[in-house]
Design an enzyme around this catalytic site. Structure first.
Site, PDB file in Angstrom:
ATOM      1  CG  ASP A  21      -1.707   1.242   1.405  1.00 58.05           C
ATOM      2  OD1 ASP A  21      -1.930   1.937   0.392  1.00 58.05           O
ATOM      3  OD2 ASP A  21      -2.124   1.541   2.545  1.00 58.05           O
ATOM      4  CG  ASN A  23      -2.994   5.494  -0.982  1.00 57.78           C
ATOM      5  OD1 ASN A  23      -3.021   4.360  -0.504  1.00 57.78           O
ATOM      6  ND2 ASN A  23      -3.966   5.966  -1.741  1.00 57.78           N
ATOM      7  CG  ASP A  25      -6.001   3.198   0.479  1.00 63.07           C
ATOM      8  OD1 ASP A  25      -5.053   2.376   0.574  1.00 63.07           O
ATOM      9  OD2 ASP A  25      -6.655   3.341  -0.580  1.00 63.07           O
ATOM     10  CG  ASP A  29      -1.420   1.561  -3.733  1.00 62.73           C
ATOM     11  OD1 ASP A  29      -0.211   1.443  -3.994  1.00 62.73           O
ATOM     12  OD2 ASP A  29      -1.848   2.093  -2.676  1.00 62.73           O
ATOM     13  CG  ASP A  98      -6.378 -12.772 -13.414  1.00 59.18           C
ATOM     14  OD1 ASP A  98      -7.146 -13.494 -14.071  1.00 59.18           O
ATOM     15  OD2 ASP A  98      -5.922 -13.071 -12.301  1.00 59.18           O
ATOM     16  CG  ASP A 200     -10.959 -15.933 -13.481  1.00 64.02           C
ATOM     17  OD1 ASP A 200     -10.209 -16.153 -12.521  1.00 64.02           O
ATOM     18  OD2 ASP A 200     -12.193 -15.872 -13.393  1.00 64.02           O
ATOM     19  CD  GLU A 255      -8.763 -20.466 -12.272  1.00 61.77           C
ATOM     20  OE1 GLU A 255      -8.742 -20.683 -11.059  1.00 61.77           O
ATOM     21  OE2 GLU A 255      -9.561 -19.670 -12.801  1.00 61.77           O
ATOM     22  CG  HIS A 329      -5.796 -15.448  -6.138  1.00 62.05           C
ATOM     23  ND1 HIS A 329      -5.295 -16.163  -7.209  1.00 62.05           N
ATOM     24  CD2 HIS A 329      -7.068 -15.146  -6.477  1.00 62.05           C
ATOM     25  CE1 HIS A 329      -6.221 -16.276  -8.128  1.00 62.05           C
ATOM     26  NE2 HIS A 329      -7.314 -15.662  -7.724  1.00 62.05           N
ATOM     27  CG  ASP A 330      -8.488 -18.637  -6.184  1.00 66.16           C
ATOM     28  OD1 ASP A 330      -8.899 -17.577  -5.684  1.00 66.16           O
ATOM     29  OD2 ASP A 330      -8.457 -18.853  -7.413  1.00 66.16           O
TER      30      ASP A 330
END
Ligand code: GLC
Ligand code: CA
Length: 556
Positions: A21, A23, A25, A29, A98, A200, A255, A329-330
């Site tokens: 990150d 900034n 928040d 990003d 992706d 995907d 995928e 990520h899954d």
């Protein structure tokens, strides 16, 4: 076998929301990614697979896209993207996007139009059906994210298909206009200079016309025989190849959950003109054989894992190309799922898994944090979940009373996708150096011990082990092109195989157990030099005692 750059490459997957990150928040990003490119360059990877950064209402963290040619507000702007792409290219790193085109967001302008009336020009962009009656969907299919795969829409009193969340309506690929829109959009990105696509759930884009009820496997009917590897999927991919992919020097990976080896030879064949490689899950998934659908905390017996991986190794050899991965990520974190994340074994088993994977044939993928040996998260309560799949599954199985919390909890915390989505642990400061604010998902409390700063400073770390494996790949074409042969297939303790290329041969020995075990080095390797190992031992001797999770590679 053709030699290509993408067979020789090592790919690093970034899940932007959790990477860095810039900034404060609390959300990773694009500027954050740009700021860490030197780290990736130092690790030595060649390609970044960037999980979706397009405009999205974030029902499924960017896998629900409302504009394919714009950037998600939280991630930055198109200028930030261009800057990141240029900065990556300056460092010799390619970027693969992706491509999520099985479905869009329900907030995509095509769907906003489509749902308005039965006769508008976007109606056929999606899959609409009448219900069996006013209260019953067209069939019993369940969605991947719980509940029915059909959503009733009041506007026109019909149902639309969504294999994932109801905010992810499936596109109708049988409509030539849809295909043209997708191909034009892909061309636009290629002209921008990106280096490829990770596609995907691409094996699901073609559905059978008849949509009968599926076999009830857990709570709903199974759509897979009608939606996975459907009748026109190869036709559409060949069309995509002809109209877009063949015009650029890019790499493509599909995928392809649920495809067989035979089917993979068609998707990613040396001369089938579809995709470069498949990304399939047979070795990581217990495919419905889990206690509650996919939810289980049982580990696969090593013999089963070896058998599955070895079948893909030998049957695709010379015919098609595969991806190599333990996690993404899954999936749960590699070291927690296939290794041993107890403190005394974490480092050794993380290095052992890396050895076992990177020495096989295929293109290796490193999921962010895997190179640090990051682990699953110690979830205490369902309120900690951020992932739509975990939230819905907990509700469907547990709150609705199908199983007790006590039975379900160990399964869901072991498999939850959120395990992979906690922030990358950069250092031992506030929020692991990921953000100056409050992160959107909690940082794993073990960040003081496990972080990139400590890992890069220690020459014996998991990080440096990955770096070395990547360097070895550049110097040893046998790691890329050698033929694979499994040894000791009945051992529940050792994963042993050889690779052979012309006169050269590698012996790869990996212990998957937490106790000592003995191993006899085959004659032809006695005295052979050791290429890499995660322990000190008398490599080259014939009779060996291996320590827990020991791994080494001999080369002759
Ligand atoms: C793929 C993605 C996953 C996503 C799903 C729907 O499996 O990897 O994260 O939720 O497709 O797009
Ligand atoms: Ca941010």
């Amino acid at each position: 076998m053709n030699k290509t750059w993408w067979k020789e490459a090592v790919i690093y997957q970034i899940y932007p929301r959790s990477f860095m990150d810039s900034n404060g928040d609390g959300i990773g990003d694009l500027k954050g990614i740009t700021s860490r490119l030197d780290y990736l360059k130092y690790l030595g990877i060649d390609v970044i697979w960037l999980s979706p950064v397009y405009k999205s209402p974030n029902d499924d963290n960017g896998y629900d896209i409302s504009d394919y040619q714009d950037i998600m507000d939280e991630f930055g702007t198109m200028e930030d993207f261009d800057e990141m792409l240029a900065a990556a290219h300056e460092r010799g790193i390619r970027i693969v996007m992706d491509l999520v085109v099985n479905h869009t967001s329900d907030e995509h302008r095509w769907f906003v139009e489509s749902r308005k009336s039965t006769d508008n020009e976007y109606r056929d962009y999606y899959i609409w059906r009448e219900g069996k009656d006013a209260q019953t969907p067209p069939n019993n299919w369940g969605s991947c994210f719980s509940g029915s795969a059909w959503q009733y829409d009041e506007e026109t009193s019909m149902y639309y298909l969504h294999l994932f969340s109801k905010k992810q309506p499936d596109l109708n690929w049988d409509n030539p206009k849809v295909r043209k829109e997708v191909f034009d959009m892909m061309t636009w990105w290629c002209d921008k200079g990106i280096d490829g696509f990770r596609m995907d759930v691409i094996s699901m884009i073609s559905k059978t016309k008849e949509m009968p009820d599926g076999e009830v496997t857990d709570l709903y009917g199974d759509f897979s025989p009608y939606c996975i590897h459907g009748p026109n999927v190869h036709k559409y991919l060949q069309e995509m190849n002809e109209k877009v992919l063949s015009k650029y020097d890019i790499m493509t990976v599909g995928e392809t959950a649920g495809v067989t080896i035979e089917q993979a030879k068609q998707y990613a064949g040396e001369d089938t003109h579809e995709l470069n490689m498949v990304f399939q899950f047979e070795h990581v998934e217990r495919n419905g054989s889990g206690k509650y659908g996919k939810w289980t905390n049982e580990q696969l017996p090593l013999t089963v894992l070896k058998k599955t991986m070895s079948r893909w190794q030998t049957e695709l050899y010379g015919k098609a190309w595969n991806s190599l991965f333990w996690d993404n990520h899954d999936q749960p974190r590699a070291v927690s799922n296939f290794g041993d994340d107890r403190p005394q074994y974490r480092e050794a088993s993380a290095k052992m898994l890396a050895t076992c994977l990177h020495m096989q044939q295929g293109t290796p993928y490193i999921y962010q944090g895997e190179e640090l040996g990051m682990t699953n998260y110690p979830f205490q309560s369902p309120e900690e979940f951020r992932d739509i799949e975990s939230i819905n599954a907990y509700k469907e199985w547990c709150s609705d009373g199908v199983v007790s919390h006590e039975d379900f909890w160990p399964c869901i915390i072991f498999k939850s996708r959120d395990n992979a989505r906690t922030p990358v642990q950069w250092d031992d400061s506030w929020q692991a150096g990921f953000t100056a604010g409050t992160p959107w998902i909690a940082v794993n409390p073990n960040y003081k011990e496990i972080n990139a700063k400590a890992e890069t400073a220690d020459p014996n770390s998991v990080f440096h082990y990955y770096k070395k494996l990547i360097e070895l790949r550049k110097k040893n074409p046998i790691m890329v092109y050698g033929k694979y042969d499994l040894m000791l297939e009945d051992s529940e303790e050792l994963f042993v195989y050889t690779r052979t290329l012309d006169e050269e041969k590698l012996l790869v020995v990996c212990s998957f157990c937490d106790h000592e075990t003995s191993f006899t080095v085959p004659d032809e390797f006695v005295g052979a030099p050791c290429l890499i190992s995660n322990m000190e031992n008398a490599y080259g001797k014939a009779e060996m005692t291996l320590k827990p999770y020991e791994a080494f590679v001999l080369k002759r």
